[in-house]
Design a protein around this motif. Structure first.
Motif, PDB file in Angstrom:
ATOM      1  N   ALA A 278      15.667 -50.115  63.885  1.00 31.62           N
ATOM      2  CA  ALA A 278      16.695 -49.024  64.167  1.00 31.62           C
ATOM      3  C   ALA A 278      18.071 -49.222  64.563  1.00 31.62           C
ATOM      4  CB  ALA A 278      15.828 -49.331  65.777  1.00 31.62           C
ATOM      5  N   PHE A 279      18.245 -50.104  64.759  1.00 34.14           N
ATOM      6  CA  PHE A 279      19.807 -50.473  64.485  1.00 34.14           C
ATOM      7  C   PHE A 279      20.001 -50.055  62.865  1.00 34.14           C
ATOM      8  CE2 PHE A 279      23.177 -53.431  63.151  1.00 34.14           C
ATOM      9  CZ  PHE A 279      23.945 -53.539  63.926  1.00 34.14           C
ATOM     10  N   ALA A 280      19.856 -50.734  62.246  1.00 37.21           N
ATOM     11  CA  ALA A 280      19.340 -50.607  60.861  1.00 37.21           C
ATOM     12  C   ALA A 280      20.198 -49.071  60.871  1.00 37.21           C
ATOM     13  CB  ALA A 280      18.879 -51.319  59.948  1.00 37.21           C
TER      14      ALA A 280
ATOM     15  N   THR B 185      38.252 -55.313  57.232  1.00 35.81           N
ATOM     16  CA  THR B 185      38.338 -54.775  59.491  1.00 35.81           C
ATOM     17  C   THR B 185      36.542 -55.857  59.594  1.00 35.81           C
ATOM     18  OG1 THR B 185      37.952 -53.493  59.197  1.00 35.81           O
ATOM     19  CG2 THR B 185      39.920 -53.877  59.720  1.00 35.81           C
ATOM     20  N   GLN B 186      35.944 -55.497  58.580  1.00 37.02           N
ATOM     21  CA  GLN B 186      34.190 -56.192  58.470  1.00 37.02           C
ATOM     22  C   GLN B 186      34.147 -55.589  59.235  1.00 37.02           C
ATOM     23  OE1 GLN B 186      32.150 -58.566  56.323  1.00 37.02           O
ATOM     24  NE2 GLN B 186      33.846 -56.807  55.674  1.00 37.02           N
ATOM     25  N   PHE B 187      34.338 -53.935  59.556  1.00 42.66           N
ATOM     26  CA  PHE B 187      33.951 -52.626  60.315  1.00 42.66           C
ATOM     27  C   PHE B 187      32.789 -52.587  59.797  1.00 42.66           C
ATOM     28  CE2 PHE B 187      37.276 -50.587  63.132  1.00 42.66           C
ATOM     29  CZ  PHE B 187      37.939 -51.442  63.096  1.00 42.66           C
ATOM     30  N   ILE B 188      31.097 -52.805  61.063  1.00 46.23           N
ATOM     31  CA  ILE B 188      29.937 -52.028  60.420  1.00 46.23           C
ATOM     32  C   ILE B 188      30.492 -50.251  61.026  1.00 46.23           C
ATOM     33  CG2 ILE B 188      29.417 -53.797  61.979  1.00 46.23           C
ATOM     34  CD1 ILE B 188      27.722 -52.576  64.244  1.00 46.23           C
ATOM     35  N   PRO B 189      29.241 -49.816  60.083  1.00 45.31           N
ATOM     36  CA  PRO B 189      29.559 -47.907  59.910  1.00 45.31           C
ATOM     37  C   PRO B 189      29.573 -47.188  61.100  1.00 45.31           C
ATOM     38  CG  PRO B 189      28.172 -48.561  58.372  1.00 45.31           C
ATOM     39  CD  PRO B 189      28.367 -50.042  59.631  1.00 45.31           C
ATOM     40  N   THR B 190      29.681 -47.819  62.220  1.00 42.32           N
ATOM     41  CA  THR B 190      29.707 -47.024  63.612  1.00 42.32           C
ATOM     42  C   THR B 190      30.774 -47.313  64.222  1.00 42.32           C
ATOM     43  OG1 THR B 190      28.761 -48.337  64.781  1.00 42.32           O
ATOM     44  CG2 THR B 190      27.208 -46.767  64.475  1.00 42.32           C
ATOM     45  N   THR B 191      31.151 -48.556  63.933  1.00 39.62           N
ATOM     46  CA  THR B 191      32.534 -48.928  64.446  1.00 39.62           C
ATOM     47  C   THR B 191      34.070 -47.789  63.803  1.00 39.62           C
ATOM     48  OG1 THR B 191      31.853 -51.148  65.110  1.00 39.62           O
ATOM     49  CG2 THR B 191      34.296 -50.881  65.036  1.00 39.62           C
ATOM     50  N   TYR B 192      33.787 -48.413  62.240  1.00 38.16           N
ATOM     51  CA  TYR B 192      34.525 -47.727  61.752  1.00 38.16           C
ATOM     52  C   TYR B 192      34.008 -45.653  62.118  1.00 38.16           C
ATOM     53  CZ  TYR B 192      36.104 -45.357  57.060  1.00 38.16           C
ATOM     54  OH  TYR B 192      36.977 -44.530  56.387  1.00 38.16           O
TER      55      TYR B 192
ATOM     56  N   HIS C 154      43.431 -50.579  66.408  1.00 40.48           N
ATOM     57  CA  HIS C 154      42.750 -49.343  67.164  1.00 40.48           C
ATOM     58  C   HIS C 154      41.895 -49.723  68.389  1.00 40.48           C
ATOM     59  CE1 HIS C 154      40.853 -45.204  67.645  1.00 40.48           C
ATOM     60  NE2 HIS C 154      41.494 -45.128  68.256  1.00 40.48           N
ATOM     61  N   TYR C 155      40.889 -50.263  67.418  1.00 37.12           N
ATOM     62  CA  TYR C 155      39.672 -50.902  68.274  1.00 37.12           C
ATOM     63  C   TYR C 155      39.580 -52.622  68.911  1.00 37.12           C
ATOM     64  CZ  TYR C 155      34.438 -52.728  68.494  1.00 37.12           C
ATOM     65  OH  TYR C 155      33.288 -53.077  69.169  1.00 37.12           O
ATOM     66  N   LEU C 156      40.606 -52.501  69.189  1.00 38.39           N
ATOM     67  CA  LEU C 156      40.760 -53.725  70.122  1.00 38.39           C
ATOM     68  C   LEU C 156      41.795 -52.750  71.269  1.00 38.39           C
ATOM     69  CD1 LEU C 156      42.140 -56.703  67.959  1.00 38.39           C
ATOM     70  CD2 LEU C 156      39.957 -56.859  69.829  1.00 38.39           C
TER      71      LEU C 156
ATOM     72  N   LEU D  35      36.098 -59.993  71.897  1.00 39.57           N
ATOM     73  CA  LEU D  35      34.266 -60.526  72.078  1.00 39.57           C
ATOM     74  C   LEU D  35      33.913 -59.156  71.480  1.00 39.57           C
ATOM     75  CD1 LEU D  35      33.532 -62.490  74.905  1.00 39.57           C
ATOM     76  CD2 LEU D  35      33.568 -63.358  72.555  1.00 39.57           C
ATOM     77  N   ARG D  36      34.784 -58.188  71.827  1.00 40.13           N
ATOM     78  CA  ARG D  36      33.660 -56.586  71.743  1.00 40.13           C
ATOM     79  C   ARG D  36      33.751 -56.083  70.322  1.00 40.13           C
ATOM     80  NH1 ARG D  36      34.698 -53.149  76.006  1.00 40.13           N
ATOM     81  NH2 ARG D  36      33.917 -51.309  74.592  1.00 40.13           N
ATOM     82  N   TYR D  37      34.867 -57.022  69.077  1.00 43.23           N
ATOM     83  CA  TYR D  37      34.441 -57.164  68.093  1.00 43.23           C
ATOM     84  C   TYR D  37      33.892 -58.273  67.466  1.00 43.23           C
ATOM     85  CZ  TYR D  37      37.191 -56.482  63.579  1.00 43.23           C
ATOM     86  OH  TYR D  37      37.927 -55.811  62.290  1.00 43.23           O
ATOM     87  N   ASN D  38      33.835 -58.836  68.174  1.00 45.46           N
ATOM     88  CA  ASN D  38      32.588 -59.494  67.360  1.00 45.46           C
ATOM     89  C   ASN D  38      32.227 -61.129  68.840  1.00 45.46           C
ATOM     90  OD1 ASN D  38      31.526 -62.125  66.063  1.00 45.46           O
ATOM     91  ND2 ASN D  38      32.476 -62.230  64.686  1.00 45.46           N
TER      92      ASN D  38
HETATM   93  C1  NAG Z   1      29.407 -56.271  65.491  1.00 43.93           C
HETATM   94  C2  NAG Z   1      30.840 -54.603  65.793  1.00 43.93           C
HETATM   95  C3  NAG Z   1      30.758 -54.587  66.882  1.00 43.93           C
HETATM   96  C4  NAG Z   1      29.322 -54.168  67.514  1.00 43.93           C
HETATM   97  C5  NAG Z   1      28.261 -55.768  67.066  1.00 43.93           C
HETATM   98  C6  NAG Z   1      26.874 -55.387  67.483  1.00 43.93           C
HETATM   99  C7  NAG Z   1      32.870 -54.675  64.400  1.00 43.93           C
HETATM  100  C8  NAG Z   1      33.975 -55.142  63.935  1.00 43.93           C
HETATM  101  N1  NAG Z   1      32.321 -55.954  65.365  1.00 43.93           N
HETATM  102  O1  NAG Z   1      30.283 -56.474  63.804  1.00 43.93           O
HETATM  103  O2  NAG Z   1      31.160 -53.086  67.159  1.00 43.93           O
HETATM  104  O3  NAG Z   1      29.334 -54.073  68.641  1.00 43.93           O
HETATM  105  O4  NAG Z   1      28.683 -55.903  66.248  1.00 43.93           O
HETATM  106  O5  NAG Z   1      26.587 -54.198  66.790  1.00 43.93           O
HETATM  107  O6  NAG Z   1      32.376 -54.103  63.826  1.00 43.93           O
END
Ligand code: NAG
Length: 415
Positions: free
Chosen positions: A171-173, A205-212, A240-242, A319-322
């Protein structure tokens, strides 16, 4: 720690020590019971092409055009390496001090300092716009992708399609895959250039697509949010994310402290938050005299025998970032290292070997047998397991730091 750096090779965005830390397992590696059920229904009943047809209808219903979908999926087959990475549950865990040594290697500190001066003008502008300090941004850049050098070279669509079809958290993927298709539809990047880690973390930045989609920005003004090729876009996107994660401009992430004799280690719990003044009155030493902060928590990354840190809102933003305490600590200390600070004064309990995965499971099972409630044994040391450990430590009259050790496991075996 900087003075004691060894030759441990740093690995960008590597999964962190699991047994020793708070909330340190990436969410993507924690299957819930519900997602395990998903795997069966999705993975065992549909071939990849059947799944793709079904998913195509969902994507189109979610607003993805047929053209975007078909172009993105042209020739896409599942990637066995992604499944292997998703299923592997490493038996051994690196101690936190080794992780930090790798993360804050002399080479990374040198590169970071050089890049801070090379990108000074851009960083001035990013600081002014988002209020996140340049050292933290460059530290994130360094740990996520070795400053843009190691971004992962897998097709994001292929990896996420593989995980959505037969990964542990379909579901997450799937939600990430829809977000990835939205990125393509928006035209920020061509399908063949949308590359990332096996788990779908993309770019510098290694953003996952939703963060992007929620936080990536175009800072260099070329009309594209290009976190792959534009360091300005990448650094500004991280800022911006931080900022959105609660960053407080000009505040520290936290600092190392000294604990008094006879300290009640049960207070070392990231769920417990106190004003600095209260920590001072509890006898903690080395707190900066010039700062006030409403909610600080005490972090003992290696238990009561190791260094102690008070952590604050900016640590929580990291921690929200990783979601890993070791990661957030590494970012905070690396940022300080760029400025010639960031040495850890306390000594790490280097003689202690972190519990392996099977030992963590055994620890949890034995805690259950003793009448404690660590939750269903899963080898992951979360809040419930730490609470159960504290209970057993208190019964023994040991310092109740909630930290799993070989000594504690030995004691449980003897019961
Ligand atoms: C991280 C994501 C974060 C998300 C978490 C759990 C980035 C930089 N960080 O990889 O936003 O809450 O996974 O899914 O995208």
């Amino acid at each position: 720690a900087a003075s004691a750096m060894s030759l441990v090779v740093a690995c960008a965005a590597e999964p962190l020590a699991q047994s020793t830390l708070v909330s340190n397992v990436p969410a993507a590696s924690q299957p819930s019971d519900a997602t395990i059920a998903d795997v069966r229904s999705e993975a065992t009943h549909l071939s990849f092409s059947q799944w793709r047809e079904q998913f195509r209808a969902e994507a189109l219903a979610a607003g993805i055009s047929a053209a975007t979908f078909d172009q993105a999926f042209a020739g896409v087959q599942p990637d066995p390496a992604v499944i292997e990475a998703d299923r592997s549950q490493p038996e051994f865990t690196r101690p936190v001090w080794q992780y930090l040594e790798g993360a804050i290697s002399p080479q990374r500190v040198r590169s970071g300092r050089r890049l801070l001066s090379e990108h000074a003008t851009t960083l001035d502008q990013i600081e002014a716009r988002y209020g996140v300090d340049r050292e933290t941004l460059v530290a994130v850049w360094g740990l996520e992708s070795s400053f843009g050098q190691i971004m992962g070279d897998k097709s994001v669509i292929r990896s996420l399609a593989t995980l959505a079809h037969e990964g542990r958290r379909p579901a997450f993927a799937k939600s990430q895959l829809i977000a990835a298709l939205e990125i393509l539809q928006h035209g920020d990047v061509a399908p063949q250039r949308m590359r990332g880690s096996w788990a779908g973390a993309m770019g510098q930045t290694q953003f996952i697509p939703t963060t992007y989609n929620t936080h990536a920005v175009d800072f260099d003004g070329d009309g594209k949010r290009d976190i792959w090729n534009s360091s300005a876009d990448a650094l500004a996107s991280a800022a911006h994310y931080l900022q959105a994660s609660g960053w407080k401009q000009g505040k520290a992430w936290g600092f190392e402290v000294e604990l008094p004799e006879g300290f009640d280690y049960a207070l070392a719990d990231t769920e417990i938050r106190k004003p600095l003044a209260e920590w001072r009155s509890l006898g903690l030493r080395n707190l900066p005299g010039d700062q006030e902060e409403a909610s600080a928590s005490l972090l003992l990354p290696a238990g009561h025998r190791g260094p102690a840190f008070l952590i604050m809102d900016n640590f929580r933003a990291i921690l929200r970032y990783n979601n890993s305490s070791a990661y957030a600590l590494a970012i905070g200390l690396l940022a300080e290292n760029f400025q010639g600070k960031g040495d850890v004064a306390g000594s790490w309990p280097r003689g202690e070997q972190p519990l392996s995965r099977s030992e963590r499971l055994e620890l949890q099972e034995r805690l259950v047998a003793q009448g404690f409630d660590p939750g269903t044994p899963d080898g992951i040391i979360g809040a419930n397991t730490r609470k159960a450990i504290r209970g057993f430590q208190q019964r023994l009259g040991w310092p109740a730091d909630g930290h799993p050790t070989q000594e504690l496991l030995g004691r449980l075996r003897a019961h």
